[in-house]
Enzyme design. Structure first.
Site, mmCIF file in Angstrom:
data_model
loop_
_atom_site.group_PDB
_atom_site.id
_atom_site.type_symbol
_atom_site.label_atom_id
_atom_site.label_comp_id
_atom_site.label_asym_id
_atom_site.label_seq_id
_atom_site.Cartn_x
_atom_site.Cartn_y
_atom_site.Cartn_z
ATOM 1 N N CYS A 147 0.818 -1.225 0.000
ATOM 2 C CA CYS A 147 0.000 0.000 0.000
ATOM 3 C C CYS A 147 0.845 1.264 0.000
ATOM 4 O O CYS A 147 0.329 2.357 -0.249
ATOM 5 C CB CYS A 147 -0.920 0.003 1.217
ATOM 6 S SG CYS A 147 -1.938 -1.459 1.325
ATOM 7 N N HIS A 151 -3.434 7.048 3.896
ATOM 8 C CA HIS A 151 -3.865 5.799 3.276
ATOM 9 C C HIS A 151 -5.235 5.425 3.839
ATOM 10 O O HIS A 151 -5.454 5.484 5.050
ATOM 11 C CB HIS A 151 -2.825 4.716 3.597
ATOM 12 C CG HIS A 151 -3.223 3.349 3.142
ATOM 13 N ND1 HIS A 151 -3.824 3.111 1.922
ATOM 14 C CD2 HIS A 151 -3.109 2.137 3.748
ATOM 15 C CE1 HIS A 151 -4.058 1.817 1.805
ATOM 16 N NE2 HIS A 151 -3.639 1.206 2.897
ATOM 17 N N ASN A 165 -10.135 -0.165 0.965
ATOM 18 C CA ASN A 165 -8.681 -0.031 0.864
ATOM 19 C C ASN A 165 -8.252 -0.397 -0.558
ATOM 20 O O ASN A 165 -8.383 -1.547 -0.967
ATOM 21 C CB ASN A 165 -8.050 -0.970 1.897
ATOM 22 C CG ASN A 165 -6.535 -0.932 1.886
ATOM 23 O OD1 ASN A 165 -5.918 -0.404 0.957
ATOM 24 N ND2 ASN A 165 -5.931 -1.509 2.916
HETATM 25 O O1 UT7 Z 1 -3.250 -1.420 3.850
HETATM 26 C C1 UT7 Z 1 -2.922 -2.186 4.945
HETATM 27 C C2 UT7 Z 1 -3.818 -3.357 4.921
HETATM 28 N N1 UT7 Z 1 -4.480 -3.757 6.088
HETATM 29 C C3 UT7 Z 1 -5.088 -2.995 7.023
HETATM 30 O O2 UT7 Z 1 -5.013 -1.807 7.083
HETATM 31 C C4 UT7 Z 1 -5.887 -3.739 8.023
HETATM 32 C C5 UT7 Z 1 -5.668 -3.247 9.429
HETATM 33 N N2 UT7 Z 1 -6.556 -3.924 10.331
HETATM 34 C C6 UT7 Z 1 -7.866 -3.604 10.466
HETATM 35 O O3 UT7 Z 1 -8.354 -2.680 9.815
HETATM 36 C C7 UT7 Z 1 -8.690 -4.352 11.492
HETATM 37 O O4 UT7 Z 1 -7.826 -5.135 12.281
HETATM 38 C C8 UT7 Z 1 -9.774 -5.255 10.850
HETATM 39 C C9 UT7 Z 1 -10.862 -4.384 10.249
HETATM 40 C C10 UT7 Z 1 -9.170 -6.144 9.780
HETATM 41 C C11 UT7 Z 1 -10.421 -6.122 11.921
HETATM 42 O O5 UT7 Z 1 -10.939 -5.319 12.962
HETATM 43 P P1 UT7 Z 1 -10.618 -5.676 14.485
HETATM 44 O O6 UT7 Z 1 -11.348 -4.705 15.311
HETATM 45 O O7 UT7 Z 1 -9.122 -5.745 14.632
HETATM 46 O O8 UT7 Z 1 -11.297 -7.085 14.607
HETATM 47 P P2 UT7 Z 1 -10.648 -8.486 15.006
HETATM 48 O O9 UT7 Z 1 -9.714 -8.953 13.925
HETATM 49 O O10 UT7 Z 1 -10.091 -8.343 16.384
HETATM 50 O O11 UT7 Z 1 -11.908 -9.412 15.007
HETATM 51 C C12 UT7 Z 1 -12.969 -9.233 15.928
HETATM 52 C C13 UT7 Z 1 -14.030 -10.285 15.656
HETATM 53 C C14 UT7 Z 1 -13.465 -11.694 15.508
HETATM 54 O O12 UT7 Z 1 -14.347 -12.573 16.141
HETATM 55 P P3 UT7 Z 1 -14.030 -13.147 17.615
HETATM 56 O O13 UT7 Z 1 -12.724 -13.865 17.477
HETATM 57 O O14 UT7 Z 1 -13.956 -11.939 18.494
HETATM 58 O O15 UT7 Z 1 -15.199 -14.044 17.875
HETATM 59 C C15 UT7 Z 1 -13.482 -11.930 14.016
HETATM 60 O O16 UT7 Z 1 -13.625 -13.302 13.695
HETATM 61 O O17 UT7 Z 1 -14.691 -10.006 14.413
HETATM 62 C C16 UT7 Z 1 -14.703 -11.176 13.601
HETATM 63 N N3 UT7 Z 1 -14.688 -10.760 12.205
HETATM 64 C C17 UT7 Z 1 -15.801 -10.475 11.524
HETATM 65 N N4 UT7 Z 1 -17.095 -10.467 11.861
HETATM 66 C C18 UT7 Z 1 -17.994 -10.093 10.925
HETATM 67 C C19 UT7 Z 1 -13.612 -10.615 11.399
HETATM 68 N N5 UT7 Z 1 -14.015 -10.205 10.170
HETATM 69 C C20 UT7 Z 1 -15.369 -10.123 10.226
HETATM 70 C C21 UT7 Z 1 -16.348 -9.745 9.295
HETATM 71 N N6 UT7 Z 1 -17.644 -9.739 9.688
HETATM 72 N N7 UT7 Z 1 -16.057 -9.363 8.037
#
Ligand code: UT7
Length: 331
Positions: A109, A249, A279
Site C-alpha cells: 500500500c 492511506h 482499501n
Molecule cells: O493497507 C494495509 C492493509 N491492512 C489494514 O489496514 C488492516 C488493518 N486492520 C484492520 O483494519 C482491522 O484489524 C480489521 C478491520 C481487519 C479487523 O478489525 P478488528 O477490530 O481488529 O477485529 P478483530 O480482527 O479483532 O476481530 C474481531 C471479531 C473476531 O471474532 P471473535 O474472534 O472476536 O469471535 C473476528 O472473527 O470479528 C470477527 N470478524 C468479523 N465479523 C464479521 C472478522 N471479520 C469479520 C467480518 N464480519 N467481516
C-alpha cells in the site's frame, strides 16, 4: 511538483449488503470496524494496466504533457498485470511514451509514496523532467471472496500524477520511507513467486490470495502513521498546525481517527473517502489526493502531508506545498 492528476474508478459497486450474501458478515460490523460502506471492482478481463492507462491519460491531459515527452513511468502496485513484464512497460507501450524508462515499485500500500519519492529524486538530480507516477490496483483479483477477514476490506482503483521540476519550496518538500521486513508475514500473497511457485497445491490451499493478520497490521499502522507524519514534517521544517490537509492511506477510519488523536490534530484536516472505496492499496493515497483537490479541499500554496503504510511492512510519508489550481469546471 505535481502538474497533472487523473483517476480511474470502476463503475461496479459492491455494497456491504452484497457481501452479507457472500460471507458471514454484516453491514453494521463492517461500518463500525472499518468505516467502509462500499467498494468498486473491475469486471472480468479488466486489468491493473487498464485502470492505470485511464488514470494516466487524464493526468497527462491535465498536465498538458505529451506521452512522448515522458522520461520515466513508475507504477506502484501490488497487483501487476503479471509478474513479468512490469505493468509500467505495458503502460509505456499503450501510452506511446517512446522516450520513457518504465518500472514497477512493490511496497504494497506504500508503493505510490515510494514511487513519488523516486520520481522526486530523479527530477531533483536533473535526470528526468517529466515523470508519470501511477498507483493502480485490482485487489479484487487476489481477494478470497469466501474469507470475511479480508474480502470486506479491499477494492479496485487507480490514480496517476505527472511530476515536473519546480523551484525549491514548491511541490515536494520532504520524504520519509521506512520498512520492517520482520513483519512480512503479517500481510502477504505467499504463492506465485520463487518460494512457492504456482501449483495445484498452492491453489488448493488458497495461497494465491492475500493473507493478513488484521489486528497486528492495525497496531502497526496506529504506531507508524503519527511517527511518519511527525518525522516528515520535521524534515520539511514545518509545524503540523500549518498543514492544511493530511491525506492518509484509506484502510480503516479507526486508524485515521487514532492518528489524528495521537497527533493532536483536528480530525477534519484528514481527508477520508474510505467509506466509498475501501482499501485500494497503492491507489488509495493518490485517489484521495485527487478527490481532495476535486472537492476544493486543497488550494495552491497549501501545505499537505501524505502518508501510507502496508505490507512489507512498509511506510512512507511526504510533505508538499500544493501548486495546482482547482479543476476546470467549465467543460
Ligand atoms: O493497507 C494495509 C492493509 N491492512 C489494514 O489496514 C488492516 C488493518 N486492520 C484492520 O483494519 C482491522 O484489524 C480489521 C478491520 C481487519 C479487523 O478489525 P478488528 O477490530 O481488529 O477485529 P478483530 O480482527 O479483532 O476481530 C474481531 C471479531 C473476531 O471474532 P471473535 O474472534 O472476536 O469471535 C473476528 O472473527 O470479528 C470477527 N470478524 C468479523 N465479523 C464479521 C472478522 N471479520 C469479520 C467480518 N464480519 N467481516
Amino acid at each position: 511538483t505535481i502538474v497533472g492528476i487523473g483517476k480511474a474508478i470502476p463503475s461496479k459497486v459492491i455494497t456491504n449488503h452484497d457481501l452479507e450474501r457472500l460471507v458471514n458478515t454484516t453491514d453494521e460490523w463492517i461500518v463500525t470496524r472499518t468505516g467502509i460502506r462500499e467498494r468498486r471492482v473491475v469486471p472480468d478481463g479488466v486489468t491493473t494496466s487498464d485502470l492505470g492507462f485511464e488514470a494516466a491519460t487524464e493526468a497527462l491531459r491535465d498536465a498538458g504533457v505529451d506521452a512522448a515527452d515522458l522520461d520515466l513511468i513508475i507504477v506502484g502496485t501490488a497487483t501487476p498485470d503479471m509478474i513479468l513484464p512490469a505493468t509500467a512497460c505495458i503502460l509505456q507501450d499503450r501510452l506511446g511514451a517512446r522516450h520513457a524508462g518504465a518500472f514497477d515499485v512493490s511496497a504494497a500500500c506504500t508503493s505510490w509514496v515510494y514511487a513519488a519519492a523516486m520520481a522526486h529524486g530523479y527530477i531533483a538530480a536533473g535526470l528526468a523532467e517529466n515523470v508519470l507516477v501511477v498507483g493502480a490496483e485490482t485487489l479484487s483479483k487476489i481477494t478470497n471472496w469466501r474469507d470475511r477477514d479480508t474480502c470486506v476490506l479491499f477494492g479496485d482503483s487507480a490514480a496517476a500524477v505527472v511530476m515536473r521540476p519546480a523551484p525549491v519550496g514548491q511541490g515536494f518538500l520532504s520524504f520519509v520511507l521506512g520498512a520492517d521486513g520482520s513483519g512480512g508475514s503479517l500481510l502477504s500473497l505467499p504463492a506465485g513467486g520463487s518460494r512457492a511457485p504456482a501449483s495445484f497445491e498452492t491453489v488448493e490451499r488458497g495461497l494465491h490470495y492475500l493473507q493478513m493478520n488484521g489486528r497486528e497490521v492495525y497496531k502497526f499502522a496506529v504506531r507508524c502513521i503519527p511517527r511518519a507524519i511527525a518525522s516528515v514534517a520535521e524534515q520539511a521544517g514545518i509545524a503540523l498546525e500549518d498543514v492544511a490537509c493530511f491525506i492518509p492511506h484509506q484502510a480503516n477510519i479507526r486508524i485515521i481517527d487514532a492518528a489524528a488523536e495521537r497527533l493532536g490534530q483536528p480530525r477534519e484536516k484528514f481527508f477520508v473517502n474510505v467509506e466509498r472505496y475501501g482499501n485500494t492499496s497503492s491507489a488509495s493515497v493518490p485517489v484521495a489526493l485527487y478527490e481532495a483537490w476535486e472537492e476544493g479541499r486543497i488550494a495552491p500554496g497549501d501545505l499537505l502531508i501524505l502518508v501510507a503504510f502496508g505490507g512489507g511492512l512498509t511506510w512512507g510519508a511526504c510533505a508538499l506545498r500544493w501548486t495546482k489550481a482547482g479543476p476546470q469546471t467549465a467543460e
